[in-house]
Design an enzyme around this catalytic site. Structure first.
Site, short mmCIF file in Angstrom:
data_model
loop_
_atom_site.label_atom_id
_atom_site.label_comp_id
_atom_site.label_asym_id
_atom_site.label_seq_id
_atom_site.Cartn_x
_atom_site.Cartn_y
_atom_site.Cartn_z
N LYS A 204 -54.38 63.47 4.16
CA LYS A 204 -54.14 64.80 3.58
C LYS A 204 -53.80 64.67 2.08
CE LYS A 204 -55.03 66.40 7.67
NZ LYS A 204 -54.18 66.52 8.81
C1 LIG Z 1 -53.99 66.72 10.37
C2 LIG Z 1 -53.97 67.99 11.14
C3 LIG Z 1 -52.97 68.33 12.05
C4 LIG Z 1 -51.97 67.36 12.60
O1 LIG Z 1 -51.22 66.74 11.71
P1 LIG Z 1 -50.47 65.35 12.04
O2 LIG Z 1 -49.62 65.20 10.82
O3 LIG Z 1 -51.51 64.31 12.17
O4 LIG Z 1 -49.69 65.55 13.28
C5 LIG Z 1 -52.95 69.60 12.59
N1 LIG Z 1 -53.90 70.50 12.28
C6 LIG Z 1 -54.91 70.18 11.45
C7 LIG Z 1 -55.94 71.23 11.16
C8 LIG Z 1 -54.99 68.92 10.86
O5 LIG Z 1 -56.01 68.62 10.05
#
Ligand SMILES: *Cc1c(COP(=O)(O)O)cnc(C)c1O
Length: 410
Positions: A204
């Site tokens: 991210k």
């Molecule tokens: C990355 C992601 C998550 C989950 O996040 P984590 O930090 O990996 O638990 C939830 N929703 C979306 C759309 C994502 O891309």
């Protein structure tokens, strides 16, 4: 048009034994960690507080300021942040929450954690974000929340969604895991919905290793979120220590979803590069859009008026009607060129768990399902160099040229 699929044009594809465009694999996304980030973490490791210490509040305050929200509450993953928001919204057995199938499964799973039922609504064909008309058709007397996702970093149709929510007394939990820094009608994501959740996973925009955040303007939601992430206890250990108290009260059934000080120090340090990171992602997206414009067989991601996407992903769609290969072959061909393409997402209702539990057979969400057939995420992360971008452009050009050949030549 005559199809002559074994006519090869130009360079031999790596998948057929030709020279790959790159020597090493370019991933679709990855983190960048600076020496300053490492120093910030080391400093916490030498301090008194490894878990909930001073860096937690500092990071939350900086994050809230960036998003333009009154409160930011940290969690140890984007998934636990979603769980916290589902809890704070009061989702419980018997309730329904409407969400998109075009997401990572964590978005709808958080509804299940609360014993409530996720109800999918189909997406708009341009942005692949929840279609407000489809949401309306799924509202029932049991609906309690709507969970839009800002797919690929393009904010969802938030005004329309908030209006529906207001008419029906629903809470909007926006999963902005892709959209930190995204803008909707001049407002930053994180200050628009009732609660907005973020993931701080390494792919991210900003990372704490694992981590998540919920932003909100509502003090009651912020308080519930803080309690829920720490066993439902109404004060934290550091506050008790500084007040010289031993007493604590558990007031609701929470979890241990705390984000440690070590991780918050990393997040705080990473925030310093965030503006530059977003600008770089936008420049890469602009470069792709320019260089892929008019390329036969590729549908580029749409950007609506009044939106400035954060570009977590750059998902193109392969138009199988224009090429002699479908997405699966394009995926293999690009991987062979050492371009780390990926697919976001297999629509959630098609996963075995959802099929078995809710009886989905495919065909329920035709827009999402047909988009999925063509989706291919190209590499997109801020540390990509201009040469990396050129490699992607060259590899896509090479592969598309090959598979378009049957349609070009007579
Ligand atoms: C990355 C992601 C998550 C989950 O996040 P984590 O930090 O990996 O638990 C939830 N929703 C979306 C759309 C994502 O891309």
């Amino acid at each position: 048009m005559k199809q002559s699929s074994n006519v090869s044009v130009g360079e031999a594809l790596a998948i057929h034994g030709g020279e790959p465009v790159r020597k090493t694999l370019l991933p679709y996304g990855r983190q960048s960690i600076s020496e300053q980030d490492i120093e910030a973490v080391a400093e916490v490791l030498r301090s008194d507080w490894l878990t909930t210490g001073p860096k937690v509040a500092e990071f939350e305050e900086a994050f809230a300021a960036f998003a333009g929200a009154r409160f930011a509450v940290s969690f140890n993953s984007g998934t636990s942040a979603l769980h916290g928001a589902a809890f704070a919204a009061g989702l419980a057995p018997g309730d329904e929450a409407i969400t998109t199938p075009m997401t990572f499964c964590a978005t709808s799973n958080c509804v299940l954690y609360q014993g409530a039922r996720p109800v999918f609504a189909d997406v708009s064909s341009d942005t692949l974000n929840l279609d407000p008309e489809q949401i309306k058709s799924k509202i029932s007397s049991l609906t309690k929340a709507i969970l839009p996702v800002d797919y690929a970093g393009h904010p969802a149709d938030l005004d329309a969604i908030l209006k529906i929510a207001e008419q029906h007394g629903l809470t909007v939990i926006e999963d902005a895991s892709h959209a930190l820094g995204g803008e909707y009608q001049g407002r930053r994501v994180g200050q628009i919905s009732h609660m907005t959740t973020f993931s701080l996973h390494p792919v991210k925009h900003l990372t704490t290793g694992e981590g998540g955040m919920v932003t909100t303007d509502r003090a009651d939601f912020a308080e519930t979120l803080r309690r829920f992430r720490s066993h439902g206890i109404s004060s934290d250990a550091r506050a008790r220590q500084s007040a010289g108290q031993w007493q604590y009260e558990m007031v609701l059934l929470g979890m241990n979803y705390r984000l440690p000080d070590v991780n918050c120090a990393l997040g705080l340090s990473q925030m310093q590069g965030l503006t530059e990171n977003l600008a770089r992602r936008r420049a890469i997206a602009a470069s792709y859009a320019e260089q892929f414009a008019g390329v036969q067989g590729l549908i580029l991601p749409a950007v609506r008026a009044d939106v400035n996407p954060a570009w977590h992903l750059y998902p193109v769609r392969v138009d199988a009607g224009q090429l002699t290969a479908g997405r699966a072959e394009m995926f293999r061909a690009l991987r062979a060129e050492n371009i780390g393409v990926n697919v976001h997402y297999i629509p959630v209702h098609l996963h075995p768990y959802y099929r078995e539990r809710f009886g989905y057979k495919g065909g329920e969400y035709p827009v999402a399902e047909s988009a999925y057939e063509g989706l291919l995420s190209l590499p997109m992360f801020h540390a990509m160099t201009d040469e990396d971008v050129e490699d992607v452009v060259r590899a896509v050009g090479k592969v598309v040229k090959y598979y378009a050949a049957g349609f070009h030549r007579t």
